[in-house]
Every structure is written in C-alpha cells, then in structure tokens.
Design a protein around this motif. Structure first.
Motif, short mmCIF file in Angstrom:
data_model
loop_
_atom_site.label_atom_id
_atom_site.label_comp_id
_atom_site.label_asym_id
_atom_site.label_seq_id
_atom_site.Cartn_x
_atom_site.Cartn_y
_atom_site.Cartn_z
N PRO A 1 21.61 53.08 51.92
CA PRO A 1 22.55 54.12 52.35
C PRO A 1 21.86 55.46 52.57
O PRO A 1 20.88 55.80 51.91
CB PRO A 1 23.54 54.20 51.18
CG PRO A 1 23.48 52.84 50.55
CD PRO A 1 22.04 52.43 50.67
N SER A 2 22.36 56.21 53.53
CA SER A 2 21.75 57.49 53.90
C SER A 2 22.07 58.57 52.88
O SER A 2 23.16 58.61 52.33
CB SER A 2 22.28 57.94 55.26
OG SER A 2 21.98 57.00 56.26
N TRP A 3 21.10 59.44 52.67
CA TRP A 3 21.39 60.62 51.86
C TRP A 3 21.86 61.77 52.75
O TRP A 3 22.41 62.75 52.28
CB TRP A 3 20.19 61.05 51.03
CG TRP A 3 19.09 61.73 51.79
CD1 TRP A 3 18.06 61.14 52.45
CD2 TRP A 3 18.90 63.15 51.95
NE1 TRP A 3 17.25 62.08 53.03
CE2 TRP A 3 17.72 63.32 52.74
CE3 TRP A 3 19.58 64.28 51.53
CZ2 TRP A 3 17.24 64.58 53.10
CZ3 TRP A 3 19.10 65.52 51.89
CH2 TRP A 3 17.94 65.67 52.66
N TYR A 4 21.67 61.63 54.06
CA TYR A 4 22.16 62.64 54.99
C TYR A 4 22.60 61.92 56.26
O TYR A 4 21.87 61.09 56.81
CB TYR A 4 21.06 63.66 55.33
CG TYR A 4 21.52 64.73 56.29
CD1 TYR A 4 22.22 65.84 55.83
CD2 TYR A 4 21.26 64.62 57.65
CE1 TYR A 4 22.66 66.81 56.71
CE2 TYR A 4 21.69 65.59 58.54
CZ TYR A 4 22.39 66.68 58.06
OH TYR A 4 22.82 67.65 58.92
N ILE A 5 23.80 62.21 56.72
CA ILE A 5 24.37 61.52 57.87
C ILE A 5 24.15 62.32 59.15
O ILE A 5 24.38 63.53 59.18
CB ILE A 5 25.89 61.29 57.67
CG1 ILE A 5 26.10 60.23 56.57
CG2 ILE A 5 26.55 60.85 58.96
CD1 ILE A 5 25.62 58.85 56.93
#
Length: 695
Positions: A378-382
């Motif tokens: 999962p991304s820490w920043y989208i």
C-alpha cells in the motif's frame, strides 16, 4: 542516435554517392518546376515514402518491447542491444539491413515524434518518419521506403522531393535527427548528467551477494536512473546541498556542493545489477558498478513505500566516497537524506519523469520474475492522475469483478439447528461462531474447544448435515485454529481464523486453494492482525482484523498462489473482540462493527485506495455495543451485546425497530439471504433462521 548528434558532413563522395546525389538533384529539379514524369502511373499518395505510425499501426511485424519478461540474457546483458544515455533515451538509427530502428528507454509514453533524415547530395533534411505516440520500452523497426522504391518526401522548407530507389546506400550515409515537442521528451533530454546505462550479469561472477538482474528489474532500473538524473539536475537539489554546505564530509575532508555536482554530472557510466538479498549485503557500488536490492527498485517512488537510503548510499560510492563520513553513512544529516527529501518532494509534485509506480505497475502485475518483493505494498502517499488512470483503470481496486448475489435468492426459511443435528456431536463439541447462508447451503464455523471445524448443511429439504471439514492437504496449515468467520462468493469459501489467516477453499470440492496472511500478525503485504470476519463484494475480499478493514483482490485467490493485501483502512482503534462483523449494501458501501467504540464504520468501495489509511466515509454512532451487521436489501440489522437485535437506520444509527426477544438471548454473529436472517445463540449453541418479513 539523438538529436544531439547532428553535424556537418564531408562533401567527398564515392562514385555511388555521386550517382545517388545526381539522381536526387535531377528529381528535385523536375519536381520544383512541375515537370516530373510519373513513369509508373501511380498517384502521389501511393509514392510518398514517409513512415507514419499511429498506435493502432503497431503490430508484431514492426514493434517489440525491450525488457519483456522472456527477453534472453544474450540480449539483456549485451550493451550493443540494451544500453542508453540518460539524456538521450530515445534512439533512432539505421541498421545494416537499412531499417529505421527506434528504441525508447522509458517507462512512460511520449507523443509527437518526427524523424528527419539527410543524405549526401542534398543539403536539406526530409521527413522520414512520424509517430503519433511512442510507447514505453518500444523497439520499432521498418525498412526505409526509398531503399525499396522511388519515394516522395517533404523537406523542412515544405518542398516535395523525390528520392530514387537506392538499396546500396550505406547506413552511415543516412543522418537522422529527432524532433519532439512532448514536455516529457524535453525533460528527459535536458538533464545535466550524460550517464551511459547498461545491464550487468554480475550473478555469473560467483559472488553470493549478486543476484540475477532480470528484465523486470531492468525496466525498473531504467526508470530509476531517469528519475535521479532529473532530480540531480534541479535547482532544488543544488539548493538542498548548499544548505548543508560544510556539513558533508568523507575521510575527514569537507565535501563541497560544487564537488558533488561536478562528480555527479561528469560521471561516465553505470552497469546496473541486482543484489541477491541472501546475504547481509544490501548494495554494492563503485565506479560504474551499481547494484541494489529488488525492493529498492520497486519502492523508489513517492507513491510506494518511498525510496530508501541504499540507492543513494551506493551512488555516493560510485562518485568515489567511502564509508568514513556522511556521504554514505550518516546520523541526523548526510548526503542520502538530502537526496531522499528532494526525490520525494519532486515525486509528489509529479516533476520526475516516471513519478509513479503505476506507470510500470510492477507490483500489481503477475511478474513471476520477482524474487522476494511483495506484489502489493500500500502507498504511503497517493498520486491521483488521469494519465495513470488511463493505464491501470484507477487506484481504486473495484470493480474487479461481479458481486455474487446468487446465494441470496430464494424463499424465506425458518429453522433451528443445534448440536443434535450433527452426527456424533455433543454440546461440548459444537459451538457455532459464524454462519453463511448461500442458497440451499448453510456454512457454519465451529470454535468449540479442540473441535474447530467448518460444518456444511443442506437446506433443500429440511435440515441435513452433509460435511465436516477439520483438516485438508496442502497450505501453510492443514487444520483450523480458532475459526472466527465464514462467507462464500463466486465459487470460493473464505474462513477467517484468530491466527491471522483467511483460508480459501473451492466451494464445490472443498479443496484448499490459498491463504491470505502468513500466520504472523502484522501489517506487511502478507499479513493481517488476526482475522475476525470476511465478506466479498465488487471483486474485493474485505477482512476485518483487530485494527483495520483489510482488502485484497478477489481475482488473486488462485490455487497455489499467494494473495497479498491491497490496502487497509485507517486504524479503527485496536481492541479485544468478542465478535466483529462486516457486510455490504447494494449501493457499494461496506460496514464494519466496533464493539467497544459503540460504532459502525462505513466505507464507500469506490473511494478505497491502495494505501494503509483509507478513512471511513462516515461513522454510525450507536446506543449499544454492536457485534455484527447484516443487510437485507436496504434494511440494516445489527446484533448487540446483551442479547439485542435491532433494525437500524444506516445513515443516522437510530433504532427503527427493536426485534429483541427470548430468541435473541446470546445472539452474536448473523447473516441474511433469501429474505431470511440467520443468527447464532452463543449461550446454547444454536443457530436460528427467521423470515425477515415476520420481524
């Protein structure tokens, strides 16, 4: 060759060149005065030689893709076949077979490429080829038309000239220049470094620190080198270095910003490699040697887990700096932290050429070439972006598939099941924990001490027990440990357990297929923090664990393949569960209960993203501790501690109707299908089904 290679050419011709030039001059003269003779009676259109390609024109006869998964080592590690300069990633050349060949070393497409050509005997360039779009890692080849027949071309000044057939022209006589107004192309070709990039077969050296760099790693390494070439060219990078002036050192010597920039821009080449990960070594760098771990390549995007210090640590070694100082090792300051900060800021601003991992999609594609790195992180920043959405359909995992509603159809049922309905059972061996009604089949997970099982009942003609599953062949575990939840969707059974697993079985054969979670609780891509309930909707598998709502892609539930967590909700507050429930409505929302917080968190499926902190759409505050939630059409039913069952307004949380009675004492988990609500009484170990219309 790139547009940087244009130059004046010698006027000393061979006899063959002289004849070519003479014919060309005559053709130009005739066309200019309007007296050219069409000996072949063909139209002007059919005689035009310009290669014009739309994306639809690309096919197997003219296009292949570099670094494809099946690319042979003899090609990948051959610098004559696979290499480029970071400031000239688009190459156009003429092959020995007189083909126009174009190679593009970039993970992102560019638009509007024109190739101009010049041959001896005529000073003006003519338009040899146009490409509406050049695709990532595309290799294009096509025979140059004027080597096959007489052809007409437009010059830069707009005149039309005729080039007579010449299949003996030397490739070196055809000089090419690229013209492209794409902002990405201009960005790529304006960077300050001129590094030569190729790919190394270090794994053949016998050094166990080296792994085999495969095409998937090569693709990622190309994008990484393009990105850092851009990052190091920015005024932000220089400003960040100058703000640390006097603080950077190596072997007791202060390293100036000017020295770092000079070494960076004058560095010659990098031979890219992969570190195996099987030893304590995380990277190797020095001179042209450059090797990092697989995960370093994959995470080097602001919308992944973000670039680590290892790539910049090794880059500093390539620039000639040692471990004795903060150019590679550091405390609160140093060269790698400066690089990481600038790299992340530029990535967020979409100022790097390949600013998102979504351009390549390595983690979400099924690349068997990956060694150890998880497919989903999962991304820490989208990064939201229409260009990226056009590539991968968007960051939201749904819709990946159809919601299975077949099992919800049918006439309402009324029944009660107890331990007496199981062969060879007793009250001590049957304690139902959760149920799933699917058509004429009822699935029950039983968590009686030392008797965890999945029980199957046929309801087509009364109540008939048909199967008990306690163990199976294959998988990381071969028996149940503290079962907590069960559901069925699209031919698969899902069973959650307290040992942080969600086991997946074939619903027809009951054969084990795969498992979500590795048995160790945590939030890595292969983990959940225990697992308490599961539902499947819109192609997404939703698992309620101790902290969050976790989601995976339903299509990833394939036998003998490991599925990974696609994303998670924000922390919903960790606590000790008696029970936790998940269900979905027909409008695309998922609901999950929180017993100790007296709430139900609601998520809109289309708003979920590949990240670890998806926020609820809203939260329903309740007057009581909810254990489970179940929907029938637009009606929401909630079970509470204290033996309560209520119909609740799904927007406000207000009680529409209290359905509690003697029959709900001990109620815990429940489900709805066929106009029926089915719930468990944990006090007496019974399962009861009631027609919802009678409630």
């Amino acid at each position: 060759m790139s547009r940087r290679t244009t130059k004046k050419f010698s006027t000393h011709f061979t006899m063959k060149q002289f004849l070519t030039a003479f014919c060309l001059s005559v053709s130009v003269l005739f066309l200019a005065i309007g007296c050219a003779k069409d000996d072949k009676n063909s139209s002007v259109e059919s005689r035009r030689g310009e290669i014009f390609m739309t994306q639809a024109d690309y096919n197997d006869s003219n296009t292949s893709y570099m670094f494809s998964d099946d690319e042979e080592d003899a090609v990948l590690y051959n610098s004559q076949e696979r290499s480029f300069y970071v400031n000239a990633p688009l190459q156009v050349t003429v092959t020995s077979d007189l083909e126009l060949r174009m190679r593009f070393y970039c993970g992102r497409a560019i638009d509007g490429v024109t190739v101009w050509a010049q041959i001896p005997g005529y000073d003006e360039q003519f338009r040899l080829a146009r490409f509406e779009k050049v695709l990532p890692f595309q290799e294009f080849k096509q025979q140059i038309p004027f080597t096959l027949d007489d052809k007409l071309y437009y010059t830069r000044s707009g005149k039309m000239i005729e080039i007579m057939k010449n299949d003996h022209v030397s490739p070196s006589d055809i000089k090419l220049e690229i013209e492209c107004e794409s902002p990405l192309y201009k960005q790529l070709t304006s960077v300050k470094p001129k590094w030569f990039i190729s790919f190394g077969d270090y794994h053949t050296s016998g050094n166990p620190n080296w792994g085999k760099l495969k095409p998937v790693h090569a693709r990622e390494s190309v994008c990484f080198m393009l990105n850092i070439a851009e990052a190091f060219s920015t005024p932000e990078f220089e400003a960040a270095l100058r703000s640390a002036e006097g603080q950077l050192n190596d072997n007791g010597r202060v390293i100036s910003t000017d020295e770092i920039l000079s070494r960076t821009f004058s560095h010659g080449s990098f031979l890219m490699g992969l570190i195996s990960g099987n030893t304590a070594v995380a990277g190797l760098g020095g001179g042209s040697t450059y090797g990092i771990l697989e995960e370093n390549y994959l995470q080097a995007y602001v919308d992944d887990t973000s670039v680590s210090d290892i790539p910049f640590h090794e880059f500093a070694h390539c620039l000639g700096y040692s471990h004795n100082g903060n150019m590679t090792y550091y405390g609160s300051t140093g060269y790698p932290p400066i690089c990481i900060k600038v790299f992340n800021e530029l990535g967020k601003a979409k100022r790097l050429p390949i600013y998102s991992r979504r351009f390549l999609g390595t983690r979400v594609n099924k690349h068997d070439q990956l060694n150890k790195a998880a497919k989903y992180v999962p991304s820490w920043y989208i990064i939201e972006d229409p260009e990226l959405d056009a590539i991968d359909g968007g960051l939201n995992p749904a819709p990946q598939g159809q919601t299975d509603l077949a099992g919800k159809e049918g006439e309402p049922l009324n029944f009660t099941i107890g331990w007496q309905d199981l062969p060879n059972a007793s009250k001590a061996t049957f304690t139902p924990k959760d149920i799933c009604l699917y058509g004429n089949t009822l699935y029950v997970v039983n968590d009686a001490a030392n008797n965890n099982s999945l029980e199957v009942f046929d309801l087509s003609n009364g109540v008939k027990h048909v199967k008990t599953i306690r163990s199976w062949n294959g998988g990381p575990v071969t028996s149940f440990n503290r079962v907590t939840g069960v559901t069925r969707a699209n031919g698969k059974l899902y069973v959650t357990t307290m040992d942080s697993r969600t086991l997946v079985f074939d619903a027809e054969t009951y054969q084990y297929m795969t498992c979500i979670g590795n048995g160790n609780w945590g939030e890595n891509p292969g983990q959940t923090v225990h697992a308490f309930d599961v539902e499947v909707a819109h192609g997404i598998v939703f698992i309620r664990d101790k902290r969050k709502l976790v989601f995976c892609i339903e299509n990833d539930m394939v036998a003998e393949q490991t599925p990974y967590v696609y994303g998670r909700s924000a922390n919903l507050v960790e606590y000790q569960f008696t029970a936790a429930g998940v269900d979905f409505d027909r409008e695309g929302k998922v609901y999950t209960t929180h017993q100790q917080q007296n709430k139900i968190d609601v998520f809109k499926i289309e708003d979920l993203r590949m990240r670890n902190d998806n926020a609820p759409l809203y939260t329903i505050k309740l007057n009581g501790s909810p254990l489970d939630v179940a929907f029938h059409e637009n009606r929401m039913f909630v079970s509470f501690t204290g033996g309560k069952l209520c119909e609740i307004n799904p927007e406000t949380g207000a009680v529409i109707k209290d359905l509690s009675g003697d029959y709900t004492k001990g109620i815990e988990k429940m489900t709805s299908a066929r106009g029926t609500i089915v719930f468990i009484n944990r006090n007496d170990g019974t399962i009861r089904a009631m027609d919802i219309n009678n409630l």
